[in-house]
Design a protein around this motif. Structure first.
Motif, mmCIF file in Angstrom:
data_model
loop_
_atom_site.group_PDB
_atom_site.id
_atom_site.type_symbol
_atom_site.label_atom_id
_atom_site.label_comp_id
_atom_site.label_asym_id
_atom_site.label_seq_id
_atom_site.Cartn_x
_atom_site.Cartn_y
_atom_site.Cartn_z
ATOM 1 N N GLY A 199 5.936 -8.917 -3.214
ATOM 2 C CA GLY A 199 5.144 -7.623 -2.975
ATOM 3 C C GLY A 199 5.130 -7.198 -5.154
ATOM 4 N N ALA A 210 2.555 -8.832 -6.697
ATOM 5 C CA ALA A 210 1.219 -7.763 -6.852
ATOM 6 C C ALA A 210 1.219 -6.926 -6.982
ATOM 7 C CB ALA A 210 1.375 -7.455 -5.077
ATOM 8 N N ALA A 211 2.347 -6.026 -7.225
ATOM 9 C CA ALA A 211 2.449 -5.476 -9.095
ATOM 10 C C ALA A 211 2.588 -5.527 -9.908
ATOM 11 C CB ALA A 211 4.461 -4.723 -8.122
ATOM 12 N N PRO A 239 -4.178 -6.304 -4.474
ATOM 13 C CA PRO A 239 -2.732 -6.153 -4.539
ATOM 14 C C PRO A 239 -2.153 -4.908 -4.405
ATOM 15 C CG PRO A 239 -4.045 -6.628 -6.581
ATOM 16 C CD PRO A 239 -5.097 -6.368 -5.653
ATOM 17 N N TYR A 240 -2.905 -3.894 -4.022
ATOM 18 C CA TYR A 240 -2.319 -2.651 -3.089
ATOM 19 C C TYR A 240 -2.367 -3.056 -1.798
ATOM 20 C CZ TYR A 240 -4.570 -0.223 -6.961
ATOM 21 O OH TYR A 240 -4.640 1.179 -8.255
ATOM 22 N N ASP A 278 -1.445 -5.783 -0.626
ATOM 23 C CA ASP A 278 -0.303 -7.192 -0.413
ATOM 24 C C ASP A 278 1.370 -5.899 -0.927
ATOM 25 O OD1 ASP A 278 -1.870 -9.019 0.136
ATOM 26 O OD2 ASP A 278 -1.734 -9.299 -1.622
ATOM 27 N N ILE A 279 0.531 -4.958 -1.453
ATOM 28 C CA ILE A 279 2.797 -3.696 -1.450
ATOM 29 C C ILE A 279 2.622 -3.400 -0.785
ATOM 30 C CG2 ILE A 279 3.427 -1.887 -3.211
ATOM 31 C CD1 ILE A 279 1.604 -3.321 -5.707
#
Lengths: 129, 129, 129
Positions: free
Chosen positions: B119, B122-123, C2-3, C5-6
Motif C-alpha cells: 500500500g 502504491a501511494a 495505484p489508486y 491498489d491503495i
C-alpha cells in the motif's frame, strides 16, 4: 484473458446468489443475525455459501496462475466445470448433505488442476526460463 | 514473478490440506454436515482452516501488491515465512488452542508487511511517479 | 492502477482491524478458542468479520476486473464507497444486528457494480475486440 475474467465474474455472481439464499433462509426459518445455527435447512444453505467461499479463495488465483503459465482457454473451461459442479453441489447439499460428494468432486477437481498446473508452470519457468 | 506465484500455489495447497484434515475429523468424531460443532478436536481443525481462509484473503493480494511496488523476491520470502508460520499454527492449535499465539504471529507479521508495504509503495508511486 | 491498489490495501487493513475486534471480544466476554458462540456481542463482532471476508472475495477481484476493462478511478471510487459502507455496517451491526441493512447495502452496491461491470467489459472485449 477475457474468458478467464468472465468466468471469475460468473463465479462471484454465483457466490452472491448463494448468499441471497442464506438471507432468504434466515427469514423463512426465523434465524436472526448473528446466529448461524438453529435450523437444519438454514444451516445447509449457510454451509453451501461458506464452502463456496473456501473454494473461491483457491479457484480465482488458480484461474490466473494457470492462464499465466498455461492455456487461458483451458483455464476458463476448467472454471466452467467448477461453475456447473458448484451448482450441483448447492442443490444436492440442500436436499441431502450426505449426497454432496459428486458436486464437491466436480468443483474440487478443476480447482486442484488450476492450482497445481499453475504452480508447476511457474516452477518450470524458473528452471527453464 | 514466478517465485510469488509458486508461493501462492503452495499456500493454497496448504489450505486444501487443512480442509482435508477437517473432512477427516468429521469422519473420526462423527460430526455430520452441516454441523460444525459438537467435538472439541473437530472444532480445532475447523477453526485452523477458517482462520487460514481469513489469512489468505490478505496474504495473496499482499504478495502481489508488494511484488508490484517492491522486491518480488522479498515478497516470496515473506510468503515462505507465512507458510512455515501457518504450519506451526495448525499443529499447535490442534494440540492446545491456548498455545496458538507464536504460530499466529509468524503468519500475521509477513501478512501485514506485505499489505502495508504494498500500500505504501502504491501511494509513493502516486505522489512521486 | 495505484489508486485501486491503495483501496485494496485499505480494505485488507480494515478487515484485519475487524479481526482484532473479534480477538478483543474473545478476551472481554471469555469466549475461548475454538468456540465462536456463547456471547451475543462476541457473535456480532465475529459475524462482522466473517461477512467482511465474504465481501472481500468479491470486492478485490471486482476492483481489478472493473479497472482492467473500465475506468480505474471509478473502480477506486467504488472501493471508497465500500470502505465507508463497511465501517457503517460494522458499527451498526454491533449496536443492533437488525439495523445492519443500510451499511450492508452500501457495501453490496459497489461490489455488484464492480463485478458485473467488469464481467460485461470482458464480454464486450470478446465480442468487439
Amino acid at each position: 484473458m477475457p474468458y478467464v475474467d468472465i468466468v471469475t465474474a460468473l463465479a462471484l455472481i454465483q457466490f452472491i446468489f448463494f448468499g441471497f439464499q442464506v438471507g432468504s433462509a434466515r427469514g423463512k426459518y426465523g434465524i436472526k443475525a448473528p446466529a448461524t445455527t438453529g435450523n437444519e435447512v438454514f444451516e445447509r444453505h449457510f454451509r453451501v455459501q461458506q464452502n463456496t467461499l473456501e473454494a473461491l479463495i483457491g479457484v480465482i488465483p488458480g484461474l490466473y496462475l494457470f492462464s499465466r503459465y498455461g492455456n487461458p482457454l483451458i483455464a476458463a473451461a476448467l472454471g466452467g466445470v467448477y461453475l456447473i459442479g458448484r451448482q450441483v453441489y448447492a442443490v444436492t447439499y440442500v436436499k441431502d448433505p450426505a449426497k454432496r460428494g459428486p458436486g464437491y468432486g466436480l468443483t474440487f477437481l478443476p480447482m486442484i488442476i488450476l492450482i497445481v498446473g499453475g504452480g508447476i508452470g511457474a516452477a518450470r519457468q524458473l528452471i527453464w526460463p
